[in-house]
Design a protein around this motif. Structure first.
Motif, PDB file in Angstrom:
ATOM      1  N   VAL A 140       0.876  -1.173   0.000  1.00  0.00           N
ATOM      2  CA  VAL A 140       0.000   0.000   0.000  1.00  0.00           C
ATOM      3  C   VAL A 140       0.911   1.220   0.000  1.00  0.00           C
ATOM      4  CG1 VAL A 140      -1.773   1.299   1.226  1.00  0.00           C
ATOM      5  CG2 VAL A 140      -1.803  -1.204   1.286  1.00  0.00           C
ATOM      6  N   ARG A 141       0.826   2.008  -1.059  1.00  0.00           N
ATOM      7  CA  ARG A 141       1.740   3.152  -1.210  1.00  0.00           C
ATOM      8  C   ARG A 141       1.084   4.496  -0.931  1.00  0.00           C
ATOM      9  NH1 ARG A 141       6.512   1.904  -3.681  1.00  0.00           N
ATOM     10  NH2 ARG A 141       6.688  -0.159  -4.649  1.00  0.00           N
ATOM     11  N   ALA A 142      -0.225   4.586  -1.072  1.00  0.00           N
ATOM     12  CA  ALA A 142      -0.894   5.883  -0.928  1.00  0.00           C
ATOM     13  C   ALA A 142      -2.321   5.672  -0.443  1.00  0.00           C
ATOM     14  CB  ALA A 142      -0.883   6.625  -2.277  1.00  0.00           C
ATOM     15  N   ASP A 143      -3.000   6.790  -0.148  1.00  0.00           N
ATOM     16  CA  ASP A 143      -4.397   6.772   0.291  1.00  0.00           C
ATOM     17  C   ASP A 143      -4.601   5.794   1.453  1.00  0.00           C
ATOM     18  OD1 ASP A 143      -5.135   8.580  -1.744  1.00  0.00           O
ATOM     19  OD2 ASP A 143      -5.312   6.932  -3.183  1.00  0.00           O
ATOM     20  N   HIS A 144      -3.740   5.897   2.466  1.00  0.00           N
ATOM     21  CA  HIS A 144      -3.754   4.905   3.544  1.00  0.00           C
ATOM     22  C   HIS A 144      -5.075   4.912   4.314  1.00  0.00           C
ATOM     23  CE1 HIS A 144       0.481   3.748   3.135  1.00  0.00           C
ATOM     24  NE2 HIS A 144       0.682   5.002   2.804  1.00  0.00           N
ATOM     25  N   TYR A 145      -5.627   6.082   4.574  1.00  0.00           N
ATOM     26  CA  TYR A 145      -6.894   6.131   5.312  1.00  0.00           C
ATOM     27  C   TYR A 145      -7.999   5.461   4.511  1.00  0.00           C
ATOM     28  CZ  TYR A 145     -11.042   8.058   7.594  1.00  0.00           C
ATOM     29  OH  TYR A 145     -12.254   8.206   8.228  1.00  0.00           O
ATOM     30  N   GLN A 146      -8.069   5.789   3.241  1.00  0.00           N
ATOM     31  CA  GLN A 146      -9.091   5.193   2.382  1.00  0.00           C
ATOM     32  C   GLN A 146      -8.903   3.685   2.274  1.00  0.00           C
ATOM     33  OE1 GLN A 146     -10.055   7.668  -1.013  1.00  0.00           O
ATOM     34  NE2 GLN A 146     -10.366   5.847  -2.272  1.00  0.00           N
ATOM     35  N   GLN A 147      -7.651   3.233   2.205  1.00  0.00           N
ATOM     36  CA  GLN A 147      -7.383   1.795   2.145  1.00  0.00           C
ATOM     37  C   GLN A 147      -7.778   1.113   3.452  1.00  0.00           C
ATOM     38  OE1 GLN A 147      -6.353  -0.052  -0.436  1.00  0.00           O
ATOM     39  NE2 GLN A 147      -6.285   1.720  -1.782  1.00  0.00           N
ATOM     40  N   LEU A 148      -7.511   1.777   4.580  1.00  0.00           N
ATOM     41  CA  LEU A 148      -7.875   1.190   5.870  1.00  0.00           C
ATOM     42  C   LEU A 148      -9.393   1.114   6.043  1.00  0.00           C
ATOM     43  CD1 LEU A 148      -5.180   2.821   8.162  1.00  0.00           C
ATOM     44  CD2 LEU A 148      -5.532   0.359   7.863  1.00  0.00           C
ATOM     45  N   LEU A 149     -10.132   2.044   5.460  1.00  0.00           N
ATOM     46  CA  LEU A 149     -11.587   1.949   5.512  1.00  0.00           C
ATOM     47  C   LEU A 149     -12.093   0.674   4.861  1.00  0.00           C
ATOM     48  CD1 LEU A 149     -12.619   5.616   4.631  1.00  0.00           C
ATOM     49  CD2 LEU A 149     -12.927   4.497   6.842  1.00  0.00           C
ATOM     50  N   GLN A 150     -11.331   0.160   3.892  1.00  0.00           N
ATOM     51  CA  GLN A 150     -11.746  -1.037   3.165  1.00  0.00           C
ATOM     52  C   GLN A 150     -11.197  -2.321   3.775  1.00  0.00           C
ATOM     53  OE1 GLN A 150     -11.689  -0.356  -1.315  1.00  0.00           O
ATOM     54  NE2 GLN A 150     -10.540   1.429  -0.601  1.00  0.00           N
ATOM     55  N   GLY A 151     -10.391  -2.216   4.820  1.00  0.00           N
ATOM     56  CA  GLY A 151      -9.865  -3.408   5.461  1.00  0.00           C
ATOM     57  C   GLY A 151      -8.588  -3.101   6.208  1.00  0.00           C
ATOM     58  N   GLU A 238     -14.286   8.376  -0.045  1.00  0.00           N
ATOM     59  CA  GLU A 238     -14.184   7.834   1.309  1.00  0.00           C
ATOM     60  C   GLU A 238     -15.490   7.176   1.742  1.00  0.00           C
ATOM     61  OE1 GLU A 238     -12.773  10.922   3.885  1.00  0.00           O
ATOM     62  OE2 GLU A 238     -10.718  10.833   3.091  1.00  0.00           O
ATOM     63  N   HIS A 239     -16.622   7.766   1.386  1.00  0.00           N
ATOM     64  CA  HIS A 239     -17.911   7.134   1.697  1.00  0.00           C
ATOM     65  C   HIS A 239     -18.017   5.778   1.001  1.00  0.00           C
ATOM     66  CE1 HIS A 239     -19.866  10.321   3.971  1.00  0.00           C
ATOM     67  NE2 HIS A 239     -19.441  11.216   3.097  1.00  0.00           N
ATOM     68  N   ALA A 240     -17.585   5.719  -0.258  1.00  0.00           N
ATOM     69  CA  ALA A 240     -17.631   4.449  -0.990  1.00  0.00           C
ATOM     70  C   ALA A 240     -16.686   3.435  -0.367  1.00  0.00           C
ATOM     71  CB  ALA A 240     -17.268   4.682  -2.457  1.00  0.00           C
ATOM     72  N   ALA A 241     -15.514   3.888   0.084  1.00  0.00           N
ATOM     73  CA  ALA A 241     -14.558   2.982   0.715  1.00  0.00           C
ATOM     74  C   ALA A 241     -15.121   2.399   2.004  1.00  0.00           C
ATOM     75  CB  ALA A 241     -13.242   3.725   0.994  1.00  0.00           C
ATOM     76  N   LEU A 242     -15.818   3.222   2.784  1.00  0.00           N
ATOM     77  CA  LEU A 242     -16.429   2.716   4.018  1.00  0.00           C
ATOM     78  C   LEU A 242     -17.469   1.639   3.704  1.00  0.00           C
ATOM     79  CD1 LEU A 242     -16.884   2.890   7.093  1.00  0.00           C
ATOM     80  CD2 LEU A 242     -18.571   4.660   6.650  1.00  0.00           C
ATOM     81  N   ALA A 243     -18.315   1.898   2.715  1.00  0.00           N
ATOM     82  CA  ALA A 243     -19.331   0.904   2.353  1.00  0.00           C
ATOM     83  C   ALA A 243     -18.692  -0.387   1.856  1.00  0.00           C
ATOM     84  CB  ALA A 243     -20.256   1.473   1.275  1.00  0.00           C
ATOM     85  N   ARG A 244     -17.634  -0.255   1.057  1.00  0.00           N
ATOM     86  CA  ARG A 244     -16.928  -1.462   0.594  1.00  0.00           C
ATOM     87  C   ARG A 244     -16.318  -2.204   1.767  1.00  0.00           C
ATOM     88  NH1 ARG A 244     -15.476   1.829  -3.834  1.00  0.00           N
ATOM     89  NH2 ARG A 244     -13.500   2.417  -2.852  1.00  0.00           N
ATOM     90  N   GLY A 245     -15.734  -1.442   2.698  1.00  0.00           N
ATOM     91  CA  GLY A 245     -15.138  -2.081   3.867  1.00  0.00           C
ATOM     92  C   GLY A 245     -16.148  -2.865   4.676  1.00  0.00           C
ATOM     93  N   GLN A 246     -17.331  -2.292   4.886  1.00  0.00           N
ATOM     94  CA  GLN A 246     -18.371  -3.001   5.631  1.00  0.00           C
ATOM     95  C   GLN A 246     -18.758  -4.295   4.916  1.00  0.00           C
ATOM     96  OE1 GLN A 246     -21.054   0.323   5.613  1.00  0.00           O
ATOM     97  NE2 GLN A 246     -20.627   0.864   7.745  1.00  0.00           N
ATOM     98  N   ALA A 247     -18.898  -4.239   3.592  1.00  0.00           N
ATOM     99  CA  ALA A 247     -19.251  -5.448   2.827  1.00  0.00           C
ATOM    100  C   ALA A 247     -18.118  -6.473   2.866  1.00  0.00           C
ATOM    101  CB  ALA A 247     -19.576  -5.067   1.386  1.00  0.00           C
ATOM    102  N   ILE A 248     -16.883  -5.997   2.780  1.00  0.00           N
ATOM    103  CA  ILE A 248     -15.725  -6.904   2.787  1.00  0.00           C
ATOM    104  C   ILE A 248     -15.619  -7.636   4.119  1.00  0.00           C
ATOM    105  CG2 ILE A 248     -13.188  -6.924   2.853  1.00  0.00           C
ATOM    106  CD1 ILE A 248     -13.336  -4.718   0.651  1.00  0.00           C
ATOM    107  N   TRP A 249     -15.809  -6.908   5.224  1.00  0.00           N
ATOM    108  CA  TRP A 249     -15.711  -7.557   6.532  1.00  0.00           C
ATOM    109  C   TRP A 249     -16.834  -8.570   6.728  1.00  0.00           C
ATOM    110  CZ3 TRP A 249     -11.503  -7.868   9.057  1.00  0.00           C
ATOM    111  CH2 TRP A 249     -10.590  -6.827   9.105  1.00  0.00           C
ATOM    112  N   ARG A 250     -18.045  -8.244   6.287  1.00  0.00           N
ATOM    113  CA  ARG A 250     -19.150  -9.208   6.411  1.00  0.00           C
ATOM    114  C   ARG A 250     -18.847 -10.467   5.604  1.00  0.00           C
ATOM    115  NH1 ARG A 250     -22.413  -4.358   5.873  1.00  0.00           N
ATOM    116  NH2 ARG A 250     -23.396  -3.863   7.867  1.00  0.00           N
TER     117      ARG A 250
END
Length: 543
Positions: A140-151, A238-250
């Motif tokens: 992971v090289r960039a957008d760390h917060y957005q990446q962390l929202l997804q997992g 960021e909103h889309a990343a959060l939604a993806r993260g929730q789906a990924i964790w489920r």
């Protein structure tokens, strides 16, 4: 007097919380002392252990030992922070260990980039029962917060080295029974730069006592941690990343739970969770060899609930709840999940239809193009655009090339544009017929109007609420557009169904609705209507 320079090797505090894992401590200590980094202190926080933790820790003169009544991992780490002296902090669980070069590698990153709140690396997963070692190192090289929202791409806490100043503004949340490290990553990455690399830093021992084996607890907590970030999101991405993260964790924990239940009897909490996440997998788990028997059993014993479950899994399609037996579930509320069209949950549901329409009609977005408000869709979908213009009603709007009201714009010349992109705006114009006439006037002969309008929709709670006048059906659009555009050039599209309309009204995000649900059309529930209207070419006009 010359200023004092920073030490070449700043002190690293290795904080080891321990609860009844005294047997592992010598290996953890050895992994720290074998580092090729000289400035290290070890702090053990005994979180109310009843085993040999005290005796083992106090047997090593180089270890600082502190005891507290059992309060949990977050409180133990906070105690360690309070008793530490290092410029850099590392949290090592008692049953894990550091790999060679771990401290020197991460210290170098923080020394070279002192604005980083933390740096993280890869790790090894060590499966005790099989002896298998699996390297885990995600780039992971960039957008760390957005990446962390997804997992949680970090995956192991000991692979992280923190600046001490990072804990001047936060501590571990003692109310969290799990995922407290993920919570800290998100909070720090939201506010400060962080870095990640793929060199493996630590080894994560997987055995039967790991908290991560409690799947209902882990899923419930990780979703709660993610939801805490919702008020702080700053962009649609960021909103889309959060939604993806929730789906990924489920999906992740649902799969883990299903695999676990293949070999281990499930608890009531585990079975309820699997039934909620994956009803089909739940049915296969409780009765894997005889779906017919299950169907008969449910119909006979618990007709309404049983048929509802079969309907949810797709096994039985004719279910209708009895009067008074409708299960509202999460829709049984008087306020929406999101009051901003679902932006806080990954983006509005209706954007799926709008962007599908523009993607399909992208060849028409060419030449000189006018878009209302901004030119985001022109840039996203345009093909062969030679000039991009923006009409805005506000003279202070950045990027606007024309200022004015679309229903009255005599200052814009006739026959100027090859395409006009008019999305989700017509309902805000009181004199909408004049606006459509203006669009026709501004288009070149053969030019194209791409129009989208709301049907079933929430009304904006912000600035646009004061001018939110209309909704349009497909039949209304056909009659309206026929006044200005030749009927043979009109293409009217309509999209939506009762579920999508309900999801949109409740503020669900587009990532929470599947394409198979979105693509079903019921003309009684029109969420979005679209128009492609082509101005007649010169040779087609009446004499």
């Amino acid at each position: 007097m010359e200023p004092t320079s920073a030490p070449a090797c700043p002190l690293v505090s290795v904080i080891i919380p321990c609860y009844n894992h005294g047997v592992y401590l010598p290996e953890a200590f050895a992994s720290v002392w074998q580092q090729d980094y000289p400035a290290v202190e070890i702090i053990v926080v005994d979180d109310g252990s009843t085993d040999t933790t005290r005796q083992v820790a106090q047997a090593y003169p180089g270890v600082s030992y502190f005891y507290q009544p059992n309060q949990g991992l977050s409180a133990a780490r906070n105690t360690g922070i309070a008793h530490s002296a290092g410029q850099y902090l590392l949290f090592l669980d008692a049953d894990d260990w550091l790999l060679p070069g771990a401290l020197a590698t991460n210290v170098q990153y923080l020394q070279q980039q002192p604005d980083l709140a933390f740096v993280s690396g890869g790790h090894d997963k060590v499966f005790v029962t099989t002896g298998v070692v699996r390297p885990e190192a995600q780039e992971v090289r960039a957008d760390h917060y957005q990446q962390l929202l997804q997992g949680n791409y970090i995956g192991m806490h000991a692979a992280v080295l923190y600046q001490r100043w990072a804990f001047e503004e936060l501590r571990y949340d003692v109310t969290l029974r799990a995922c407290e490290d993920y919570d800290v990553y998100l909070r720090l990455a939201r506010a400060h730069p962080v870095a990640h690399h793929t060199q493996r830093i630590a080894a994560y021992r997987l055995h039967g006592a790991n908290m991560s084996g409690n799947i209902p607890l882990m899923l419930r907590t990780v979703l709660a941690v993610l939801q805490r970030q919702a008020p702080h999101l700053r962009s649609p991405a960021e909103h889309a990343a959060l939604a993806r993260g929730q789906a990924i964790w489920r999906a992740y924990y649902g799969g883990e739970l299903y695999r676990k239940l293949q070999t281990t009897p499930g608890t009531a909490a585990e079975l309820r969770l699997l039934a909620t996440l994956y009803p089909k997998l739940f049915l296969r788990t409780i009765l894997p060899s005889n779906a017919t028997m299950l169907k008969q059993l449910l119909k006979k014993c618990i007709p309404n609930a049983g048929l509802r479950l079969l309907h949810q899994t797709g096994i039985y399609g004719g279910y209708q709840p009895a009067i008074g037996q409708v299960a509202l579930g999460d829709f049984g509320r008087l306020t929406p999940f999101s009051a901003n069209f679902g932006y806080s949950r990954g983006g509005p549901v209706d954007r799926y239809y709008i962007e599908q329409f523009l993607q399909r009609e992208a060849p028409a977005i060419r030449g000189r193009v006018l878009e209302i408000g901004d030119n985001a869709y022109t840039l996203q979908f345009g093909q062969g655009v030679t000039q991009s213009d923006v009409l805005h009603i506000d003279a202070d709007s950045p990027g606007a090339t024309f200022i004015g009201d679309l229903s009255d714009a005599p200052h814009i010349p006739d026959n100027l544009f090859d395409c006009i992109v008019l999305t989700q705006t017509l309902h805000l114009i009181y004199e909408y017929k004049q606006a459509l006439a203006t669009c026709h006037r501004l288009l070149k002969p053969g030019g194209t109007l791409l129009l989208t309008v709301p049907g079933i929709t929430p009304i904006d709670a912000g600035a646009w609420g004061d001018t939110w006048y209309w909704s349009f059906t497909d039949k209304a659009l056909r009659r309206l557009l026929a006044d200005t555009f030749p009927s043979q050039t009109l293409e009217i599209g309509s999209h939506g169904n009762v579920f999508v309309a309900s999801a949109f009204l409740y503020g669900m995000g587009v990532a929470e609705v599947t394409p198979s649900q979105l693509d079903v059309y019921d003309p009684q529930y029109q969420v979005i209507n679209t128009v492609k209207a082509v101005k007649a070419p010169l040779d087609a006009r009446p004499a």
